[in-house]
Design an enzyme around this catalytic site. Structure first.
Site, PDB file in Angstrom:
ATOM      1  N   HIS A 258      30.978  38.795  24.026  1.00 32.11           N
ATOM      2  CA  HIS A 258      30.162  39.019  25.219  1.00 32.11           C
ATOM      3  C   HIS A 258      28.695  39.012  24.852  1.00 32.11           C
ATOM      4  O   HIS A 258      28.327  39.483  23.777  1.00 32.11           O
ATOM      5  CB  HIS A 258      30.532  40.355  25.889  1.00 32.11           C
ATOM      6  CG  HIS A 258      30.107  40.401  27.309  1.00 32.11           C
ATOM      7  ND1 HIS A 258      28.844  40.799  27.687  1.00 32.11           N
ATOM      8  CD2 HIS A 258      30.752  40.038  28.442  1.00 32.11           C
ATOM      9  CE1 HIS A 258      28.750  40.702  28.998  1.00 32.11           C
ATOM     10  NE2 HIS A 258      29.879  40.234  29.476  1.00 32.11           N
TER      11      HIS A 258
ATOM     12  N   ASP B 181      37.976  39.051  30.753  1.00 31.76           N
ATOM     13  CA  ASP B 181      38.904  37.962  31.049  1.00 31.76           C
ATOM     14  C   ASP B 181      40.189  38.020  30.240  1.00 31.76           C
ATOM     15  O   ASP B 181      41.157  37.354  30.589  1.00 31.76           O
ATOM     16  CB  ASP B 181      38.218  36.604  30.792  1.00 31.76           C
ATOM     17  CG  ASP B 181      37.095  36.377  31.766  1.00 31.76           C
ATOM     18  OD1 ASP B 181      37.330  36.532  32.976  1.00 31.76           O
ATOM     19  OD2 ASP B 181      35.970  36.084  31.327  1.00 31.76           O
TER      20      ASP B 181
END
Ligand code: COA
Length: 371
Positions: A256, A307
């Site tokens: 991320h 996700d």
């Protein structure tokens, strides 16, 4: 110059707080760990738009307005029937959302009141577009929305034609809450850039949908499930992941830009995946995911993102894989529209500069015959 604008503060916003070091995410001051177990998508949408939790009347009002806005203009249904059945659902969502503007008499009305009404409509209609196209591509008629169901419950109903159980409604609702906003992520930034030209809200969310579609952003949840299916069995996980490492390929659902620790959304989705997979009698997807996470975390020190565990959660609920990213959009529409309204309320054109890396600006034009 920071490649990818990493850590660059590109605007002021009162909507979403992220502490990437500590793994904190809050909408309008409410930690996601408060909202996920307690709130609903309707309430969270209100919070994002208005900056505070609604009272009972306000929640009923916004919920009624959302459910009254679910139906699509017949011309948009006709468009959904006209596009190829094998079209990518995110591309269909992008085009149909844009088309909705042409059947909205308020589309070009830039008053704050009209923009709020459009935000509510977009939030409602996004779910209908996704479900309607899914039925149409299956050769069926779209299932008309039901006003007696919540946003999450109605989405399930429009998708499957079945009455949702309270468990499936709650799982979808929590997923919608967890994905609703995330500060200046790529799609929200794209939406704000478009809004900052004072273009209309439909144009702004269409930009955002296009940005969400990419595999480095919302598209990652679909890539995760394709990976799990390709691996197929827990005994093959280690070799598969090590092979990706050897090829220096990225593992979908990990890493991320902002979080340096666990993505707080992944904490909820890991538990949800475990519960959903067990309920469905398909624990293998959770167990494979957990093993992949263990390897990537131990060997690469990279954490799972939002996700990763959403993929198996949606898959065992029966959602088609290519609707995972559209479902992300169904949720993020609330955050996009909140950010667009905030941009309109205190606007300045967003127009950064580039560090020039081309030839010196003194070249002489050469006639075609001499090149
Ligand atoms: N798998 C393996 N390695 C990864 C990785 C992943 N999913 N994500 C990041 N890395 C590694 C990179 O290879 C890079 O290593 P290096 O410095 O040795 O070259 C380092 O971590 C930094 O990655 P980088 O791609 O520069 O980070 P970024 O901030 O530009 O990108 C993402 C962030 C999310 C785009 C990136 O982590 C990614 O592509 N993840 C997979 C797609 C995904 O899940 N997207 C959804 C995000 S919510």
């Amino acid at each position: 110059m920071k490649a990818g604008l990493e850590d660059v503060i590109a605007g002021e916003s009162g909507i979403c707080y992220i502490d990437g070091e500590k793994g904190i995410l809050a909408y309008r001051g409410y930690n996601i760990h408060e909202l996920a177990p307690n709130s609903t998508f309707e309430e969270t949408s209100y919070l994002l738009w208005f900056g505070r939790l609604p009272n009972a009347n306000e929640l009923k009002d916004v919920s009624d307005k959302m459910s009254a806005s679910r139906a699509l203009p017949p011309q948009v249904i006709a468009l959904l029937k006209a596009v190829p059945r094998d079209a990518v659902p995110m591309a269909v969502l992008r085009t149909a959302t844009s088309a909705c503007a042409m059947y909205d008499s308020e589309a070009e009305d830039m008053s704050p009141e009209a923009n709020l009404r459009k935000a509510i409509r977009l939030n409602a209609q996004c779910a209908t577009i996704v479900a309607a196209f899914h039925n149409i591509r299956d050769g069926k008629e779209p299932i008309a929305p039901r006003a007696d169901l919540s946003h999450a419950g109605n989405f399930y109903y429009m998708l499957t034609g079945n009455d949702p159980s309270s468990t499936s409604i709650r799982a979808l609702d929590v997923a919608l809450i967890l994905h609703a906003d995330h500060e200046l992520n790529a799609s929200t930034f794209a939406g704000r850039v478009t809004a900052a030209t004072l273009s209309d809200i439909y144009s702004a969310v269409t930009s955002a949908i296009g940005a969400l579609k990419g595999p480095l952003h919302g598209g990652a949840n679909e890539a995760v499930m394709k990976m799990l299916l390709e691996i197929g069995d827990i005994s093959k996980v280690d070799a598969y992941v090590h092979n990706l490492f050897a090829q220096k390929k990225k593992i979908p659902g990990f890493g991320h830009r902002v979080y340096r620790t666990e993505d707080p959304r992944a904490t909820h989705l890991r538990r949800m995946s475990k519960e959903a997979c067990e309920r469905a009698g398909q624990s293998k997807w959770f167990e494979m995911s957990a093993r992949i996470e263990e390897i990537v975390k131990t060997e690469k020190k990279i954490n799972a993102n939002v996700d990763f565990y959403s993929a198996s959660t949606y898959y065992v609920s029966g959602m088609p894989i290519d609707l995972f990213t559209p479902f992300f959009a169904v949720s993020r529409m609330s955050g996009w529209t909140a950010h667009i309204l905030e941009q309109y309320a205190n606007n300045r054109l967003i127009r950064p500069r580039a560090e020039y890396a081309g030839p010196a600006p003194d070249l002489k034009w050469v006639p075609l015959s001499q090149r």
